[in-house]
Design a protein around this motif. Structure first.
Motif: not given
Length: 274
Positions: A152-154, A160-161, A122-125
């Motif tokens: 991806d549900p998570e 998107e952000d 999540e942080l990588a994204v």
């Protein structure tokens, strides 16, 4: 102004600096690494092979900048080790690298690899989005990977952000914007984004560039006709749009093109109309 005060002023642009008192003076630390020290009226700074005393006549701004380069390079190497280790400091290391690692393409590829690691994905994204905002440039595979993650549900929300950050900085009037597709874009003449978009799309039937739009008679009415044409030909889906090179005050056109039937939004340096 004392020597310590002068050094403190010279280091003020490098972010939070910790000052550690020592007998006869003070040491300045950046991210835990000693960068400079004043002891008994003598300034010593970091150099590649250790420490060096600074002559009284030296330019402190230049001396501290070179010392900071040495320390930051060491920190970047340490952060990469922390990131590879996937330990408790990995998250902090990733954020620090986004701001300080000079090898930007390499870092993007590392972050892409981290999008598959459960503890970092999540942080990588999020960091990929930050890099697009900071650098105004990303590898094509970054956008492709983020688009894969939209479902991806998570990670869908974070992806998107991140895409929003990238699109607003890297592709400010990208044809396939997901939230709204500008039908007419007014851009400064010779703007690099015009050439970039034409190269990306590669279809003259999709993007039409109109040079010297400031010479068109009744420009607001002309823009309205173009918007109507796009709406009729594409039915609101991403497709044909017009880029008008306008050599003038683009901001002043916004109130002339915005009303209840038409939206005009200024996103520096462009005016987007649909």
């Amino acid at each position: 102004m004392t020597l310590v005060e002068r050094v403190r002023e010279a280091l003020s642009g490098f972010g939070p600096m910790r000052e550690v008192e020592m007998p006869g003076g003070v040491v300045f630390e950046w991210d835990g690494d000693a960068l400079a020290g004043v002891e008994n009226g003598v300034l010593r700074v970091r150099v590649e092979d250790g420490w060096a005393a600074v002559p009284d006549h030296a330019d402190l701004s230049d001396v501290t900048r070179r010392a900071a380069d040495v320390v930051i390079a060491e920190c970047v190497a340490r952060w990469h080790e922390d990131l590879r280790a996937l330990g408790p400091d990995a998250h902090r290391a990733m954020l620090a690298l986004v701001h300080h690692d000079p090898e930007r393409e390499q870092l993007q590829r590392i972050l892409l690899g981290c999008t598959t690691k459960p503890e970092l994905r999540e942080l990588a994204v999020t960091c990929l989005g930050h890099m697009g905002r900071l650098d105004r440039e990303v590898l094509p595979e970054v956008v492709a990977r983020l688009e894969e993650l939209l479902d991806d549900p998570e990670l869908g929300g974070a992806a998107e952000d991140a895409l929003d950050e990238i699109e607003s900085r890297v592709y400010p009037f990208r044809l396939w914007r997901r939230h709204s597709v500008p039908w007419v874009i007014l851009a400064p003449p010779g703007d690099a984004e015009i050439a970039r978009q034409l190269a990306l799309v590669g279809d003259p039937d999709v993007v039409v560039v109109v040079p010297h739009a400031e010479t068109l008679p009744s420009l607001p009415e002309h823009v309205r006709k173009l918007c109507k044409e796009v709406a009729e030909r594409t039915h609101g889906d991403p497709g044909l749009h017009f880029v008008l090179e306008y050599n003038g005050d683009i901001v002043a056109l916004q109130p002339l093109l915005h009303d209840e039937d038409q939206t005009a939004v200024f996103e520096e340096p462009y005016l987007l109309v649909w």
